[in-house]
Design a protein around this motif. Structure first.
Motif, PDB file in Angstrom:
ATOM      1  N   LYS A  46      -6.923  21.473 -29.505  1.00 55.48           N
ATOM      2  CA  LYS A  46      -7.392  22.372 -30.565  1.00 55.48           C
ATOM      3  C   LYS A  46      -6.254  22.730 -31.516  1.00 55.48           C
ATOM      4  CE  LYS A  46      -9.664  26.856 -31.283  1.00 55.48           C
ATOM      5  NZ  LYS A  46     -10.241  28.054 -30.608  1.00 55.48           N
ATOM      6  N   GLU A  47      -5.091  23.042 -30.951  1.00 51.65           N
ATOM      7  CA  GLU A  47      -3.941  23.402 -31.786  1.00 51.65           C
ATOM      8  C   GLU A  47      -3.465  22.211 -32.613  1.00 51.65           C
ATOM      9  OE1 GLU A  47       0.604  25.214 -31.302  1.00 51.65           O
ATOM     10  OE2 GLU A  47      -0.763  25.184 -29.576  1.00 51.65           O
ATOM     11  N   ALA A  48      -3.428  21.040 -31.995  1.00 52.21           N
ATOM     12  CA  ALA A  48      -2.971  19.849 -32.715  1.00 52.21           C
ATOM     13  C   ALA A  48      -3.953  19.467 -33.822  1.00 52.21           C
ATOM     14  CB  ALA A  48      -2.784  18.695 -31.738  1.00 52.21           C
ATOM     15  N   LEU A  49      -5.248  19.553 -33.550  1.00 55.24           N
ATOM     16  CA  LEU A  49      -6.248  19.232 -34.576  1.00 55.24           C
ATOM     17  C   LEU A  49      -6.153  20.196 -35.748  1.00 55.24           C
ATOM     18  CD1 LEU A  49      -9.376  18.316 -32.413  1.00 55.24           C
ATOM     19  CD2 LEU A  49      -8.042  16.775 -33.863  1.00 55.24           C
ATOM     20  N   SER A  50      -5.856  21.461 -35.474  1.00 54.73           N
ATOM     21  CA  SER A  50      -5.691  22.432 -36.549  1.00 54.73           C
ATOM     22  C   SER A  50      -4.514  22.053 -37.443  1.00 54.73           C
ATOM     23  CB  SER A  50      -5.468  23.826 -35.955  1.00 54.73           C
ATOM     24  OG  SER A  50      -5.250  24.787 -36.975  1.00 54.73           O
ATOM     25  N   LEU A  51      -3.440  21.589 -36.840  1.00 54.87           N
ATOM     26  CA  LEU A  51      -2.286  21.133 -37.624  1.00 54.87           C
ATOM     27  C   LEU A  51      -2.628  19.906 -38.466  1.00 54.87           C
ATOM     28  CD1 LEU A  51       0.699  21.533 -35.137  1.00 54.87           C
ATOM     29  CD2 LEU A  51       0.586  22.484 -37.445  1.00 54.87           C
ATOM     30  N   ILE A  52      -3.390  18.987 -37.893  1.00 56.22           N
ATOM     31  CA  ILE A  52      -3.789  17.793 -38.644  1.00 56.22           C
ATOM     32  C   ILE A  52      -4.694  18.189 -39.818  1.00 56.22           C
ATOM     33  CG2 ILE A  52      -5.147  15.657 -38.524  1.00 56.22           C
ATOM     34  CD1 ILE A  52      -4.043  15.260 -35.695  1.00 56.22           C
ATOM     35  N   GLU A  53      -5.545  19.183 -39.627  1.00 54.51           N
ATOM     36  CA  GLU A  53      -6.367  19.679 -40.735  1.00 54.51           C
ATOM     37  C   GLU A  53      -5.493  20.247 -41.845  1.00 54.51           C
ATOM     38  OE1 GLU A  53      -9.129  22.470 -39.153  1.00 54.51           O
ATOM     39  OE2 GLU A  53     -10.256  20.970 -37.982  1.00 54.51           O
ATOM     40  N   ASP A  54      -4.438  20.993 -41.468  1.00 54.34           N
ATOM     41  CA  ASP A  54      -3.504  21.512 -42.474  1.00 54.34           C
ATOM     42  C   ASP A  54      -2.845  20.363 -43.240  1.00 54.34           C
ATOM     43  OD1 ASP A  54      -4.029  24.104 -41.715  1.00 54.34           O
ATOM     44  OD2 ASP A  54      -2.237  24.316 -40.462  1.00 54.34           O
ATOM     45  N   ILE A  55      -2.477  19.318 -42.516  1.00 49.02           N
ATOM     46  CA  ILE A  55      -1.843  18.156 -43.141  1.00 49.02           C
ATOM     47  C   ILE A  55      -2.828  17.469 -44.087  1.00 49.02           C
ATOM     48  CG2 ILE A  55      -0.929  15.844 -42.670  1.00 49.02           C
ATOM     49  CD1 ILE A  55       0.222  17.100 -40.036  1.00 49.02           C
ATOM     50  N   ASP A  56      -4.072  17.338 -43.654  1.00 50.66           N
ATOM     51  CA  ASP A  56      -5.098  16.738 -44.519  1.00 50.66           C
ATOM     52  C   ASP A  56      -5.251  17.523 -45.812  1.00 50.66           C
ATOM     53  OD1 ASP A  56      -5.655  14.680 -42.759  1.00 50.66           O
ATOM     54  OD2 ASP A  56      -7.347  15.706 -41.811  1.00 50.66           O
ATOM     55  N   GLU A  57      -5.233  18.846 -45.696  1.00 48.93           N
ATOM     56  CA  GLU A  57      -5.388  19.692 -46.885  1.00 48.93           C
ATOM     57  C   GLU A  57      -4.218  19.540 -47.854  1.00 48.93           C
ATOM     58  OE1 GLU A  57      -5.968  23.618 -45.407  1.00 48.93           O
ATOM     59  OE2 GLU A  57      -7.995  23.216 -44.642  1.00 48.93           O
ATOM     60  N   ARG A  58      -3.068  19.144 -47.329  1.00 50.41           N
ATOM     61  CA  ARG A  58      -1.902  18.910 -48.163  1.00 50.41           C
ATOM     62  C   ARG A  58      -1.883  17.516 -48.780  1.00 50.41           C
ATOM     63  NH1 ARG A  58       2.459  22.358 -47.556  1.00 50.41           N
ATOM     64  NH2 ARG A  58       1.995  24.138 -46.225  1.00 50.41           N
ATOM     65  N   GLY A  59      -2.883  16.705 -48.428  1.00 54.58           N
ATOM     66  CA  GLY A  59      -2.955  15.355 -48.979  1.00 54.58           C
ATOM     67  C   GLY A  59      -2.496  14.274 -48.030  1.00 54.58           C
ATOM     68  N   GLY A  60      -2.254  14.640 -46.763  1.00 58.56           N
ATOM     69  CA  GLY A  60      -1.857  13.648 -45.776  1.00 58.56           C
ATOM     70  C   GLY A  60      -0.400  13.792 -45.372  1.00 58.56           C
ATOM     71  N   MET A  61      -0.013  12.980 -44.401  1.00 57.47           N
ATOM     72  CA  MET A  61       1.320  13.127 -43.809  1.00 57.47           C
ATOM     73  C   MET A  61       2.434  12.772 -44.785  1.00 57.47           C
ATOM     74  SD  MET A  61       2.577  14.320 -41.125  1.00 57.47           S
ATOM     75  CE  MET A  61       4.086  14.403 -40.151  1.00 57.47           C
ATOM     76  N   ILE A  62       2.190  11.834 -45.682  1.00 58.99           N
ATOM     77  CA  ILE A  62       3.230  11.499 -46.656  1.00 58.99           C
ATOM     78  C   ILE A  62       3.600  12.732 -47.477  1.00 58.99           C
ATOM     79  CG2 ILE A  62       3.656  10.215 -48.798  1.00 58.99           C
ATOM     80  CD1 ILE A  62       2.312   7.830 -47.557  1.00 58.99           C
ATOM     81  N   HIS A  63       2.600  13.466 -47.918  1.00 54.62           N
ATOM     82  CA  HIS A  63       2.860  14.687 -48.697  1.00 54.62           C
ATOM     83  C   HIS A  63       3.495  15.771 -47.824  1.00 54.62           C
ATOM     84  CE1 HIS A  63       0.722  13.318 -52.306  1.00 54.62           C
ATOM     85  NE2 HIS A  63      -0.151  12.761 -51.479  1.00 54.62           N
ATOM     86  N   ALA A  64       3.069  15.862 -46.547  1.00 52.75           N
ATOM     87  CA  ALA A  64       3.624  16.869 -45.645  1.00 52.75           C
ATOM     88  C   ALA A  64       5.095  16.613 -45.343  1.00 52.75           C
ATOM     89  CB  ALA A  64       2.823  16.896 -44.339  1.00 52.75           C
TER      90      ALA A  64
END
Length: 345
Positions: free
Chosen positions: A210-228
């Protein structure tokens, strides 16, 4: 990381594409979370950022037009294993489940082998202590058991003296024997997911997921891992976790066993012989003297031209290496085109 994020991603996809065509049974990349955990991340951050990297690689391969089933069947991952036995087991279990779901829901894969999380584990180098270093034998054993119980496909166990230097021959041998005893005498590998179904383990697994998926959602909202990565989000999150962990250790909340404020640190068992460095320098100088330097310069120009274009760079770099170019010269040529990574953490 030497190059900026986008050209680095291009090179990774070039490797995957080239291997898919030329060496289809080879595993071209290992998506690493080990260094993330070593830098101070939590268990949930380790798998979140690592799987987010995996998502970015899959998306880049999709944009290149590659067969994602073939790509998925040849991806592997690399995780850390720390001292918290049950948390680490739950972390590995959560990562396996998360990646399977990501492959199926995000990328529409139905091939089970393409959705598997194949991963290597290494015991936590940052957990090794220089004071009373023989205690590290116990730490490494706990971490190795956690990885095996969590389903790792391969394992590296650190030498007990690696907090001091490269491991001694004795420490390296004991690290190997630790693996072999777990593999052949403990019975631990005889059952798949032996702790599955335990209410405690299942709750831990769900919580980390649950915690990891929440972080991935935050990353998605930032435009993906490249942007993060580019905007420093990932680095700041890791640094904050590392800072809190260090405060706990300094305050005595989580001081490692055997570590005293004024304790003695033994002498390092290994040191690099200056003669070896001199020998390697001499070998490189002779290589440069004996090669066709006009041919080398011609191939370095081709590397730069390829970097400015859109062709797969792996054949170009292979030809450059075969002509006598060194890896450092090729990297310098690429830096002239790509620039260097600027950390905005």
């Amino acid at each position: 990381q030497r190059f900026p994020v986008e050209p680095s991603m291009r090179l990774v996809v070039d490797v995957i594409e080239y291997c898919q065509q030329e060496v289809p049974s080879f595993y071209p990349i290992s998506i690493s979370g080990y260094h993330i955990r070593e830098a101070g991340s939590t268990a949930a951050q380790e798998i979140a950022f690592t799987l987010a990297d995996g998502i970015a690689y899959m998306e880049a391969c999709k944009n290149r037009g590659l067969d994602l089933v073939a790509v998925g069947r040849r991806l592997s991952f690399f995780f850390n294993s720390h001292n918290q036995l049950f948390e680490e087991i739950a972390k590995f279990r959560a990562a396996r489940r998360m990646w399977a779901n990501i492959c199926r829901t995000r990328f529409g894969l139905t091939d089970d082998k393409a959705c598997q999380l194949r991963f290597h584990s290494q015991t936590g180098g940052s957990t090794l202590q220089a004071m009373e270093p023989s205690n590290n034998v116990v730490r490494v054993t706990i971490q190795a058991i956690a990885a095996v119980l969590g389903g790792t496909q391969s394992l590296h166990t650190n030498g007990w003296d690696e907090a001091l230097s490269l491991p001694s021959e004795e420490a390296a041998s004991l690290a190997l024997r630790t693996q072999q005893i777990i593999a052949t005498e403990s019975g631990i590998p005889d059952s798949v997911d032996p702790l599955g179904g335990s209410p405690f383990i299942e709750e831990l697994t769900d919580g980390i997921e649950k915690e990891a998926l929440s972080l991935i959602e935050d990353i998605d909202e930032r435009g993906g891992m490249i942007h993060a990565i580019r905007d420093g989000f990932a680095r700041r999150a890791i640094e904050d976790s590392a800072y809190r962990a260090q405060l706990d250790q300094d305050s005595g909340v989580s001081t490692p066993v055997g570590v005293e404020r004024d304790g003695e640190i033994p002498e390092a068992p290994f040191s690099v012989d200056p003669a070896v460095e001199a020998m390697r320098k001499s070998s490189l100088e002779k290589h440069r003297e004996n090669r066709d330097n006009d041919l080398v310069q011609n191939h370095l120009v081709k590397v730069e031209e390829a970097a400015r274009g859109e062709v797969n760079m792996i054949p170009v770099m292979i030809n450059a290496l075969e002509s006598g170019c060194t890896l450092g010269e090729i990297c310098s040529a690429l830096t002239g085109v790509f620039g260097e990574f600027q950390d905005h953490g």
